[in-house]
Scaffold this motif. Sequence first.
Motif, PDB file in Angstrom:
ATOM      1  N   CYS A   1     -10.696   0.581   0.574  1.00  0.00           N
ATOM      2  CA  CYS A   1     -10.390  -0.522   1.477  1.00  0.00           C
ATOM      3  C   CYS A   1     -11.490  -0.679   2.525  1.00  0.00           C
ATOM      4  CB  CYS A   1      -9.054  -0.241   2.163  1.00  0.00           C
ATOM      5  SG  CYS A   1      -8.586  -1.497   3.343  1.00  0.00           S
ATOM      6  N   THR A   2     -11.868  -1.910   2.770  1.00  0.00           N
ATOM      7  CA  THR A   2     -12.792  -2.235   3.846  1.00  0.00           C
ATOM      8  C   THR A   2     -12.039  -3.082   4.856  1.00  0.00           C
ATOM      9  OG1 THR A   2     -14.639  -2.261   2.289  1.00  0.00           O
ATOM     10  CG2 THR A   2     -14.987  -3.340   4.422  1.00  0.00           C
ATOM     11  N   PRO A   3     -11.857  -2.570   6.082  1.00  0.00           N
ATOM     12  CA  PRO A   3     -11.153  -3.376   7.086  1.00  0.00           C
ATOM     13  C   PRO A   3     -11.976  -4.613   7.437  1.00  0.00           C
ATOM     14  CG  PRO A   3     -11.969  -1.342   8.060  1.00  0.00           C
ATOM     15  CD  PRO A   3     -12.290  -1.285   6.609  1.00  0.00           C
ATOM     16  N   GLY A   4     -11.271  -5.709   7.737  1.00  0.00           N
ATOM     17  CA  GLY A   4     -11.951  -6.951   8.079  1.00  0.00           C
ATOM     18  C   GLY A   4     -11.974  -7.191   9.571  1.00  0.00           C
TER      19      GLY A   4
ATOM     20  N   VAL B   1       0.866  -1.173   0.000  1.00  0.00           N
ATOM     21  CA  VAL B   1       0.000   0.000   0.000  1.00  0.00           C
ATOM     22  C   VAL B   1       0.906   1.227   0.000  1.00  0.00           C
ATOM     23  CG1 VAL B   1      -0.217  -0.051   2.520  1.00  0.00           C
ATOM     24  CG2 VAL B   1      -1.926   1.148   1.165  1.00  0.00           C
ATOM     25  N   GLN B   2       0.535   2.248  -0.768  1.00  0.00           N
ATOM     26  CA  GLN B   2       1.351   3.454  -0.820  1.00  0.00           C
ATOM     27  C   GLN B   2       0.978   4.394   0.319  1.00  0.00           C
ATOM     28  OE1 GLN B   2       1.150   5.776  -4.423  1.00  0.00           O
ATOM     29  NE2 GLN B   2       2.981   6.916  -3.897  1.00  0.00           N
ATOM     30  N   ASP B   3       1.988   4.844   1.041  1.00  0.00           N
ATOM     31  CA  ASP B   3       1.781   5.850   2.089  1.00  0.00           C
ATOM     32  C   ASP B   3       1.742   7.202   1.390  1.00  0.00           C
ATOM     33  OD1 ASP B   3       1.871   7.712   4.117  1.00  0.00           O
ATOM     34  OD2 ASP B   3       3.511   6.748   5.204  1.00  0.00           O
ATOM     35  N   ILE B   4       0.538   7.699   1.102  1.00  0.00           N
ATOM     36  CA  ILE B   4       0.412   8.944   0.345  1.00  0.00           C
ATOM     37  C   ILE B   4       0.700  10.172   1.191  1.00  0.00           C
ATOM     38  CG2 ILE B   4      -1.108   7.955  -1.403  1.00  0.00           C
ATOM     39  CD1 ILE B   4      -3.471   9.285   0.034  1.00  0.00           C
ATOM     40  N   SER B   5       0.903   9.985   2.500  1.00  0.00           N
ATOM     41  CA  SER B   5       1.264  11.118   3.350  1.00  0.00           C
ATOM     42  C   SER B   5       2.782  11.339   3.395  1.00  0.00           C
ATOM     43  CB  SER B   5       0.736  10.908   4.769  1.00  0.00           C
ATOM     44  OG  SER B   5       1.370   9.794   5.374  1.00  0.00           O
ATOM     45  N   ALA B   6       3.563  10.398   2.860  1.00  0.00           N
ATOM     46  CA  ALA B   6       5.026  10.516   2.878  1.00  0.00           C
ATOM     47  C   ALA B   6       5.480  11.561   1.851  1.00  0.00           C
ATOM     48  CB  ALA B   6       5.671   9.170   2.579  1.00  0.00           C
ATOM     49  N   SER B   7       6.603  12.204   2.130  1.00  0.00           N
ATOM     50  CA  SER B   7       7.112  13.248   1.233  1.00  0.00           C
ATOM     51  C   SER B   7       7.741  12.674  -0.036  1.00  0.00           C
ATOM     52  CB  SER B   7       8.120  14.133   1.968  1.00  0.00           C
ATOM     53  OG  SER B   7       9.186  13.355   2.457  1.00  0.00           O
ATOM     54  N   THR B   8       8.147  11.413  -0.008  1.00  0.00           N
ATOM     55  CA  THR B   8       8.651  10.731  -1.196  1.00  0.00           C
ATOM     56  C   THR B   8       7.827   9.459  -1.402  1.00  0.00           C
ATOM     57  OG1 THR B   8      10.270   9.466   0.079  1.00  0.00           O
ATOM     58  CG2 THR B   8      11.025  11.566  -0.846  1.00  0.00           C
ATOM     59  N   GLU B   9       7.866   8.911  -2.612  1.00  0.00           N
ATOM     60  CA  GLU B   9       7.086   7.705  -2.891  1.00  0.00           C
ATOM     61  C   GLU B   9       7.503   6.588  -1.933  1.00  0.00           C
ATOM     62  OE1 GLU B   9       6.349   4.517  -6.458  1.00  0.00           O
ATOM     63  OE2 GLU B   9       6.746   6.602  -7.009  1.00  0.00           O
TER      64      GLU B   9
ATOM     65  N   ASN C   1      -5.070   2.366  10.540  1.00  0.00           N
ATOM     66  CA  ASN C   1      -5.070   3.654  11.233  1.00  0.00           C
ATOM     67  C   ASN C   1      -5.151   4.874  10.335  1.00  0.00           C
ATOM     68  OD1 ASN C   1      -4.728   2.285  13.754  1.00  0.00           O
ATOM     69  ND2 ASN C   1      -2.605   1.981  13.172  1.00  0.00           N
ATOM     70  N   VAL C   2      -4.900   4.712   9.059  1.00  0.00           N
ATOM     71  CA  VAL C   2      -4.926   5.851   8.133  1.00  0.00           C
ATOM     72  C   VAL C   2      -6.003   5.644   7.073  1.00  0.00           C
ATOM     73  CG1 VAL C   2      -3.590   7.230   6.497  1.00  0.00           C
ATOM     74  CG2 VAL C   2      -2.463   6.280   8.521  1.00  0.00           C
ATOM     75  N   TRP C   3      -5.841   4.612   6.261  1.00  0.00           N
ATOM     76  CA  TRP C   3      -6.721   4.417   5.114  1.00  0.00           C
ATOM     77  C   TRP C   3      -8.162   4.126   5.527  1.00  0.00           C
ATOM     78  CZ3 TRP C   3      -5.550   0.259   0.820  1.00  0.00           C
ATOM     79  CH2 TRP C   3      -6.315   0.526  -0.313  1.00  0.00           C
ATOM     80  N   ALA C   4      -8.368   3.280   6.513  1.00  0.00           N
ATOM     81  CA  ALA C   4      -9.713   2.828   6.878  1.00  0.00           C
ATOM     82  C   ALA C   4     -10.617   3.952   7.384  1.00  0.00           C
ATOM     83  CB  ALA C   4      -9.623   1.730   7.932  1.00  0.00           C
ATOM     84  N   TYR C   5     -10.058   5.068   7.788  1.00  0.00           N
ATOM     85  CA  TYR C   5     -10.869   6.160   8.332  1.00  0.00           C
ATOM     86  C   TYR C   5     -11.189   7.247   7.315  1.00  0.00           C
ATOM     87  CZ  TYR C   5     -10.303   4.064  12.858  1.00  0.00           C
ATOM     88  OH  TYR C   5     -10.350   3.186  13.904  1.00  0.00           O
ATOM     89  N   ARG C   6     -10.639   7.163   6.129  1.00  0.00           N
ATOM     90  CA  ARG C   6     -10.869   8.220   5.141  1.00  0.00           C
ATOM     91  C   ARG C   6     -12.188   7.991   4.403  1.00  0.00           C
ATOM     92  NH1 ARG C   6      -4.899   7.675   3.211  1.00  0.00           N
ATOM     93  NH2 ARG C   6      -5.925   6.815   1.403  1.00  0.00           N
ATOM     94  N   LEU C   7     -12.857   9.089   4.029  1.00  0.00           N
ATOM     95  CA  LEU C   7     -14.159   9.027   3.371  1.00  0.00           C
ATOM     96  C   LEU C   7     -14.137   9.786   2.054  1.00  0.00           C
ATOM     97  CD1 LEU C   7     -16.320   9.838   6.528  1.00  0.00           C
ATOM     98  CD2 LEU C   7     -15.867   7.575   5.544  1.00  0.00           C
ATOM     99  N   GLY C   8     -15.145   9.551   1.228  1.00  0.00           N
ATOM    100  CA  GLY C   8     -15.298  10.265  -0.037  1.00  0.00           C
ATOM    101  C   GLY C   8     -14.107  10.057  -0.948  1.00  0.00           C
TER     102      GLY C   8
ATOM    103  N   GLY D   1       6.057  -3.667  20.213  1.00  0.00           N
ATOM    104  CA  GLY D   1       4.614  -3.482  20.098  1.00  0.00           C
ATOM    105  C   GLY D   1       4.176  -2.654  18.913  1.00  0.00           C
ATOM    106  N   VAL D   2       5.108  -2.284  18.043  1.00  0.00           N
ATOM    107  CA  VAL D   2       4.771  -1.492  16.860  1.00  0.00           C
ATOM    108  C   VAL D   2       4.209  -2.424  15.786  1.00  0.00           C
ATOM    109  CG1 VAL D   2       5.667  -0.003  15.040  1.00  0.00           C
ATOM    110  CG2 VAL D   2       6.501   0.250  17.384  1.00  0.00           C
ATOM    111  N   GLN D   3       3.013  -2.109  15.295  1.00  0.00           N
ATOM    112  CA  GLN D   3       2.337  -2.939  14.301  1.00  0.00           C
ATOM    113  C   GLN D   3       3.061  -2.909  12.961  1.00  0.00           C
ATOM    114  OE1 GLN D   3      -1.719  -1.728  13.453  1.00  0.00           O
ATOM    115  NE2 GLN D   3      -2.231  -3.666  12.484  1.00  0.00           N
ATOM    116  N   ASP D   4       2.955  -4.000  12.208  1.00  0.00           N
ATOM    117  CA  ASP D   4       3.457  -4.079  10.835  1.00  0.00           C
ATOM    118  C   ASP D   4       3.047  -2.808  10.094  1.00  0.00           C
ATOM    119  OD1 ASP D   4       4.236  -5.819   8.306  1.00  0.00           O
ATOM    120  OD2 ASP D   4       2.267  -4.932   7.888  1.00  0.00           O
ATOM    121  N   ALA D   5       3.978  -2.200   9.368  1.00  0.00           N
ATOM    122  CA  ALA D   5       3.740  -0.889   8.748  1.00  0.00           C
ATOM    123  C   ALA D   5       2.569  -0.893   7.764  1.00  0.00           C
ATOM    124  CB  ALA D   5       5.008  -0.395   8.057  1.00  0.00           C
ATOM    125  N   GLY D   6       2.469  -1.926   6.932  1.00  0.00           N
ATOM    126  CA  GLY D   6       1.366  -1.996   5.974  1.00  0.00           C
ATOM    127  C   GLY D   6       0.025  -2.168   6.663  1.00  0.00           C
ATOM    128  N   GLN D   7      -0.034  -3.078   7.631  1.00  0.00           N
ATOM    129  CA  GLN D   7      -1.270  -3.278   8.389  1.00  0.00           C
ATOM    130  C   GLN D   7      -1.669  -1.998   9.124  1.00  0.00           C
ATOM    131  OE1 GLN D   7      -0.977  -6.534  11.131  1.00  0.00           O
ATOM    132  NE2 GLN D   7      -0.547  -8.041   9.543  1.00  0.00           N
TER     133      GLN D   7
END
Length: 161
Positions: free
Chosen positions: A123-126, A17-25, A92-99, A81-87
Amino acid sequence: MATTTRPIDARGWLFEVQDISASTETWLRIGMLTSFSHNPGENEETEETTSFDDEGHFSQDVMQRGATIELESKYAVDKTGVQDAGQAYVDNVWAYRLGVDSHNPVRWRHRSQTKWVVWDATCTPGEQGGGTNEKTSWSATVTRCGKPTTAPVTPPAGGGS
């Protein structure tokens, strides 16, 4: 001599998944996958075009193409205790965005392939869960929006997928 083809291992598939909030790809691998299911016919819509001229034989046109990928994994954290970056990005980011903000790039390929399949997707979280003697599950469904594209596989800085 004839070329012999062989089946490929399911564990060789990579999903990012692409982190679109990052300053570089920045692409984040979704880790600890245990299974996936690609449904290239999901969200397909057809229009029946049968007429008297078809002499009793069915006819249709495909009016819309769609696709989904269901990802299943184990909820993964490191020793601190840090979660896998993609998960974590999905949860925490993608699942809360709308429209229009609910869209995000994803890419996937098998290790044997030289091109990524790239989707603009939602994305629909499971569900997450587990029993007494089980690890916690993690899952998400990614739904393609628009036409898929491809991108060449280029080695990332510092190695990796």
